[in-house]
Design an enzyme around this catalytic site. Structure first.
Site, PDB file in Angstrom:
ATOM      1  N   GLU A   1       0.857  -1.193   0.000  1.00 43.60           N
ATOM      2  CA  GLU A   1       0.000   0.000   0.000  1.00 43.60           C
ATOM      3  C   GLU A   1       0.890   1.239   0.000  1.00 43.60           C
ATOM      4  O   GLU A   1       2.005   1.222   0.530  1.00 43.60           O
ATOM      5  CB  GLU A   1      -0.907  -0.063   1.247  1.00 43.60           C
ATOM      6  CG  GLU A   1      -1.786   1.125   1.510  1.00 43.60           C
ATOM      7  CD  GLU A   1      -2.887   1.339   0.462  1.00 43.60           C
ATOM      8  OE1 GLU A   1      -2.546   1.505  -0.718  1.00 43.60           O
ATOM      9  OE2 GLU A   1      -4.065   1.388   0.864  1.00 43.60           O
ATOM     10  N   ASP A   2       0.375   2.333  -0.577  1.00 44.28           N
ATOM     11  CA  ASP A   2       1.163   3.568  -0.595  1.00 44.28           C
ATOM     12  C   ASP A   2       1.244   4.201   0.795  1.00 44.28           C
ATOM     13  O   ASP A   2       2.314   4.575   1.258  1.00 44.28           O
ATOM     14  CB  ASP A   2       0.612   4.571  -1.624  1.00 44.28           C
ATOM     15  CG  ASP A   2      -0.901   4.810  -1.492  1.00 44.28           C
ATOM     16  OD1 ASP A   2      -1.530   4.260  -0.552  1.00 44.28           O
ATOM     17  OD2 ASP A   2      -1.454   5.542  -2.323  1.00 44.28           O
TER      18      ASP A   2
ATOM     19  N   ASP B   1      -3.463   5.547   6.513  1.00 39.20           N
ATOM     20  CA  ASP B   1      -3.992   6.820   7.014  1.00 39.20           C
ATOM     21  C   ASP B   1      -4.976   6.501   8.147  1.00 39.20           C
ATOM     22  O   ASP B   1      -4.551   6.198   9.262  1.00 39.20           O
ATOM     23  CB  ASP B   1      -4.637   7.554   5.836  1.00 39.20           C
ATOM     24  CG  ASP B   1      -5.056   8.967   6.143  1.00 39.20           C
ATOM     25  OD1 ASP B   1      -4.459   9.588   7.030  1.00 39.20           O
ATOM     26  OD2 ASP B   1      -5.996   9.467   5.506  1.00 39.20           O
TER      27      ASP B   1
ATOM     28  N   PHE C   1      -0.953  16.268   3.654  1.00 34.65           N
ATOM     29  CA  PHE C   1      -1.381  15.599   2.425  1.00 34.65           C
ATOM     30  C   PHE C   1      -0.194  15.541   1.474  1.00 34.65           C
ATOM     31  O   PHE C   1       0.386  16.563   1.123  1.00 34.65           O
ATOM     32  CB  PHE C   1      -2.557  16.340   1.781  1.00 34.65           C
ATOM     33  CG  PHE C   1      -3.195  15.537   0.689  1.00 34.65           C
ATOM     34  CD1 PHE C   1      -4.145  14.577   0.986  1.00 34.65           C
ATOM     35  CD2 PHE C   1      -2.817  15.716  -0.632  1.00 34.65           C
ATOM     36  CE1 PHE C   1      -4.709  13.808  -0.018  1.00 34.65           C
ATOM     37  CE2 PHE C   1      -3.379  14.947  -1.639  1.00 34.65           C
ATOM     38  CZ  PHE C   1      -4.320  13.995  -1.334  1.00 34.65           C
TER      39      PHE C   1
ATOM     40  N   ARG D   1       1.389  11.666  -9.587  1.00 31.94           N
ATOM     41  CA  ARG D   1       1.842  10.314  -9.243  1.00 31.94           C
ATOM     42  C   ARG D   1       3.272  10.087  -9.746  1.00 31.94           C
ATOM     43  O   ARG D   1       4.008   9.275  -9.206  1.00 31.94           O
ATOM     44  CB  ARG D   1       0.930   9.254  -9.886  1.00 31.94           C
ATOM     45  CG  ARG D   1      -0.474   9.214  -9.315  1.00 31.94           C
ATOM     46  CD  ARG D   1      -1.178   7.947  -9.791  1.00 31.94           C
ATOM     47  NE  ARG D   1      -2.621   7.978  -9.599  1.00 31.94           N
ATOM     48  CZ  ARG D   1      -3.247   7.646  -8.479  1.00 31.94           C
ATOM     49  NH1 ARG D   1      -2.567   7.285  -7.423  1.00 31.94           N
ATOM     50  NH2 ARG D   1      -4.565   7.684  -8.404  1.00 31.94           N
TER      51      ARG D   1
HETATM   52  P1  5GP Z   1      -7.141   4.900   4.802  1.00 35.52           P
HETATM   53  O1  5GP Z   1      -8.237   3.952   4.488  1.00 35.52           O
HETATM   54  O2  5GP Z   1      -5.986   4.330   5.571  1.00 35.52           O
HETATM   55  O3  5GP Z   1      -7.664   6.142   5.444  1.00 35.52           O
HETATM   56  O4  5GP Z   1      -6.672   5.446   3.408  1.00 35.52           O
HETATM   57  C1  5GP Z   1      -5.646   4.962   2.680  1.00 35.52           C
HETATM   58  C2  5GP Z   1      -5.712   5.620   1.320  1.00 35.52           C
HETATM   59  O5  5GP Z   1      -6.011   7.010   1.418  1.00 35.52           O
HETATM   60  C3  5GP Z   1      -4.368   5.564   0.650  1.00 35.52           C
HETATM   61  O6  5GP Z   1      -4.216   4.376  -0.065  1.00 35.52           O
HETATM   62  C4  5GP Z   1      -4.415   6.767  -0.248  1.00 35.52           C
HETATM   63  O7  5GP Z   1      -5.047   6.446  -1.447  1.00 35.52           O
HETATM   64  C5  5GP Z   1      -5.283   7.764   0.482  1.00 35.52           C
HETATM   65  N1  5GP Z   1      -4.481   8.764   1.214  1.00 35.52           N
HETATM   66  C6  5GP Z   1      -4.370   8.901   2.540  1.00 35.52           C
HETATM   67  N2  5GP Z   1      -3.539   9.913   2.855  1.00 35.52           N
HETATM   68  C7  5GP Z   1      -3.108  10.423   1.688  1.00 35.52           C
HETATM   69  C8  5GP Z   1      -2.204  11.484   1.353  1.00 35.52           C
HETATM   70  O8  5GP Z   1      -1.598  12.183   2.181  1.00 35.52           O
HETATM   71  N3  5GP Z   1      -2.015  11.702   0.027  1.00 35.52           N
HETATM   72  C9  5GP Z   1      -2.631  10.982  -0.949  1.00 35.52           C
HETATM   73  N4  5GP Z   1      -2.352  11.292  -2.206  1.00 35.52           N
HETATM   74  N5  5GP Z   1      -3.485   9.970  -0.661  1.00 35.52           N
HETATM   75  C10 5GP Z   1      -3.716   9.697   0.645  1.00 35.52           C
END
Ligand code: 5GP
Length: 183
Positions: free
Chosen positions: A106-107, A110, A159, A172
């Site tokens: 995963e990238d 969050d 962000f 990206r």
């Molecule tokens: P979670 O379900 O953990 O809240 O969200 C994970 C997803 O939210 C990540 O895979 C990504 O797509 C998006 N995301 C969360 N924080 C960021 C951020 O700082 N920048 C970007 N571009 N995407 C984020």
């Protein structure tokens, strides 16, 4: 948007991704693994990480989106975003995961909602093991308890874009990880 600020340089990313690859290689020595990337943000991380994994490895990809969140990137920047907690599967894996070693790639972690959903979904497929590799982690944003097994960098609540991460599908392809200013 011109005033992006570099948070993590391409050199620091390359070094850390190499370390994560070495850790995975050591932990799964003598075994085969599936690197399972979460589209689209993890694509670049997966392709770099894979080249540091000296194991019998295959790729797969899974696609998800969240309901009730991210009305627009601009408002997300202003006030963060709140998910309803519902995640929708857009693309499933192409193979059985039964008795396989799966590393979800995963990238960024969050709130933890996406990974929690994916872990539950994939555990039902009875893999031999399921681990999480995430390039970035924003622990202060967590809504559900979740720890990555292989985490590149813990970052503050900013962000970020670049190295696979987008803002309205752009950026990206930036080589560094950059912070998008909130205002
Ligand atoms: P979670 O379900 O953990 O809240 O969200 C994970 C997803 O939210 C990540 O895979 C990504 O797509 C998006 N995301 C969360 N924080 C960021 C951020 O700082 N920048 C970007 N571009 N995407 C984020």
């Amino acid at each position: 948007m011109t005033d992006l600020k570099v948070l993590i340089t391409r050199d620091a990313i390359a070094k850390r991704v190499g370390e994560l690859g070495a850790d995975i290689t050591k932990d799964f020595s003598g075994q085969s693994i599936i690197l399972l990337g979460v589209l689209k943000g993890a694509a670049i991380f997966l392709s770099d990480l894979a080249r540091h994994v000296k194991l019998d490895a295959t790729f797969d990809f899974i696609g998800v989106s969240s309901y009730g969140n991210r009305p627009s990137p601009a408002s997300e920047l202003k006030s963060g975003w709140d998910s309803t907690g519902e995640v929708r599967l857009l693309k499933d894996v192409d193979q059985s995961l039964k008795d396989k070693n799966v590393i979800l790639v995963e990238d960024i972690l969050d709130t933890g909602l996406t990974m929690t959903y994916l872990k539950k979904l994939l555990m039902a497929r009875q893999p031999r093991s399921l681990k999480v590799a995430a390039l970035l982690d924003k622990p202060s944003r967590r809504k559900l308890p979740l720890e990555g097994d292989y985490v590149g960098f813990k970052i503050p609540d900013e962000f970020v874009v670049g190295y696979g991460l987008d803002y309205a599908e752009k950026y990206r392809n930036l080589a560094d990880i950059c912070v998008v200013p909130r205002e």
